[in-house]
Write an enzyme that holds these catalytic residues in place. Structure first.
Site, mmCIF file in Angstrom:
data_model
loop_
_atom_site.group_PDB
_atom_site.id
_atom_site.type_symbol
_atom_site.label_atom_id
_atom_site.label_comp_id
_atom_site.label_asym_id
_atom_site.label_seq_id
_atom_site.Cartn_x
_atom_site.Cartn_y
_atom_site.Cartn_z
ATOM 1 N N CYS A 83 0.887 -1.172 0.000
ATOM 2 C CA CYS A 83 0.000 0.000 0.000
ATOM 3 C C CYS A 83 0.918 1.212 0.000
ATOM 4 O O CYS A 83 1.803 1.326 0.856
ATOM 5 C CB CYS A 83 -0.861 -0.020 1.262
ATOM 6 S SG CYS A 83 -1.828 1.470 1.540
ATOM 7 N N CYS A 193 0.029 4.162 -6.438
ATOM 8 C CA CYS A 193 -1.109 3.656 -5.656
ATOM 9 C C CYS A 193 -1.397 2.252 -6.184
ATOM 10 O O CYS A 193 -1.393 2.033 -7.406
ATOM 11 C CB CYS A 193 -2.326 4.556 -5.848
ATOM 12 S SG CYS A 193 -3.832 3.884 -5.105
ATOM 13 N N THR A 194 -1.640 1.339 -5.242
ATOM 14 C CA THR A 194 -1.776 -0.065 -5.659
ATOM 15 C C THR A 194 -3.029 -0.329 -6.501
ATOM 16 O O THR A 194 -3.121 -1.358 -7.153
ATOM 17 C CB THR A 194 -1.767 -0.990 -4.433
ATOM 18 O OG1 THR A 194 -2.614 -0.445 -3.435
ATOM 19 C CG2 THR A 194 -0.367 -1.158 -3.902
HETATM 20 N N1 DGL Z 1 -3.877 1.022 -1.209
HETATM 21 C C1 DGL Z 1 -3.905 2.478 -1.146
HETATM 22 C C2 DGL Z 1 -2.582 3.001 -1.710
HETATM 23 O O1 DGL Z 1 -1.860 2.315 -2.414
HETATM 24 C C3 DGL Z 1 -5.083 3.043 -1.904
HETATM 25 C C4 DGL Z 1 -6.413 2.855 -1.211
HETATM 26 C C5 DGL Z 1 -6.540 3.655 0.066
HETATM 27 O O2 DGL Z 1 -6.647 4.897 0.029
HETATM 28 O O3 DGL Z 1 -6.537 3.041 1.124
HETATM 29 O O4 DGL Z 1 -2.248 4.121 -1.437
#
Ligand code: DGL
Length: 278
Positions: A83, A193-194
């Protein structure tokens, strides 16, 4: 052969722990399965508390530590913070707390972008938290002070992906709005972002065709492979591994959407209440 080597090597068939605020980290799991098919994965998606992208650093650190404790208690040999927001706010803290390799998704993307970028004009897109943390700018400039870095938060991308709207014209419209100013300034774009690899084609379509797109999921899986090799931790299991998934909210929605992220149906999803994490 030192005792230390034996101690590390005896852990090689333990699982890899991977976590994300929800589903997005499955893009990293997909690449891990592709590159390291013998590795067993224990995944935690904090689906009850997603998104992390608009939460404070303190909250993201608290949640990340709880999940890393949960994974460590299950005997993982390594933790992957899949993440970007948790990697921005909590990676260093986790690395000091656990006596096992802990890696995030930011550094692999940064290294790869600097190699790929011909003119060192690098764009980064991510959640509001990731962009405001300044982590990408800091790491890119620390590695190459001549780089020019341009960032853009794209908070609407995560809900569009979660809704399954990756092929919708609305997603393309939103992408144009976010990326039209960024595109002429850069030669390389990091998907910070994933969730974004799911809409990589849309992003590629709306930016200048010559821009190189860096998918941090692929780069992170590369780094996991390097670290496991370096520490003699690569699994030598002969049977196909049985992955285990944990979520903090109802598994049903996760199972439905997870198939899209992973490209294959998933089984073994169990619920863990976030109040039981410590
Ligand atoms: N997984 C989060 C990231 O890579 C995106 C989703 C979220 O905001 O929790 O930043």
């Amino acid at each position: 052969m030192t005792n230390q080597w034996l101690k590390i090597n005896s852990k090689r068939n333990l699982p890899i722990g991977v976590f994300d605020s929800g589903l997005g980290g499955l893009t990293v799991v997909k690449q891990l399965i592709r590159q390291l098919p013998r590795e067993q994965i224990i995944y935690f998606g904090d689906t009850a508390r997603v998104p992390y992208g608009n939460k404070s650093a303190e909250t993201v650190q608290k949640f990340s530590l709880q999940i890393a404790n949960f994974l460590a208690a299950r005997g993982v040999k390594m933790i992957v913070v899949a993440c970007n927001t948790a990697s921005s706010f909590a990676l260093e803290m986790l690395q000091t707390r656990f006596d096992l390799p802990v890696i995030g998704v930011i550094e692999p993307g940064v290294r790869s972008a600097l190699v790929a970028s011909p003119g060192k004009k690098i764009g980064v897109i991510g959640t509001t938290g990731t962009i405001n943390s300044g982590k990408y700018i800091h790491l890119l400039l620390a590695a190459d002070s001549s780089a020019e870095v341009f960032t853009q938060a794209c908070p609407l991308f995560v809900p569009l992906v979660e809704e399954g709207w990756e092929a919708s014209p609305i997603t393309e419209m939103v992408a144009r709005e976010y990326l039209q100013k960024l595109s002429p300034q850069i030669d390389t774009l990091i998907l910070g972002c994933t969730h974004y690899p799911i809409i990589k084609n849309v992003i590629q379509k709306v930016v200048d065709g010559n821009i190189r797109i860096i998918d941090t999921a692929v780069e992170t899986a590369n780094q996991v492979r390097q670290i496991l090799t370096q520490y003699a931790l690569l699994s030598d299991l002969q049977k196909p591994p049985k992955h285990q998934y944990y979520v903090s909210d109802l598994p049903q929605k996760f199972e439905e959407i997870a198939e899209r992220f992973l490209g294959e149906p998933i089984v073994n999803v169990e619920r863990v209440h976030s109040e039981d994490l410590f």
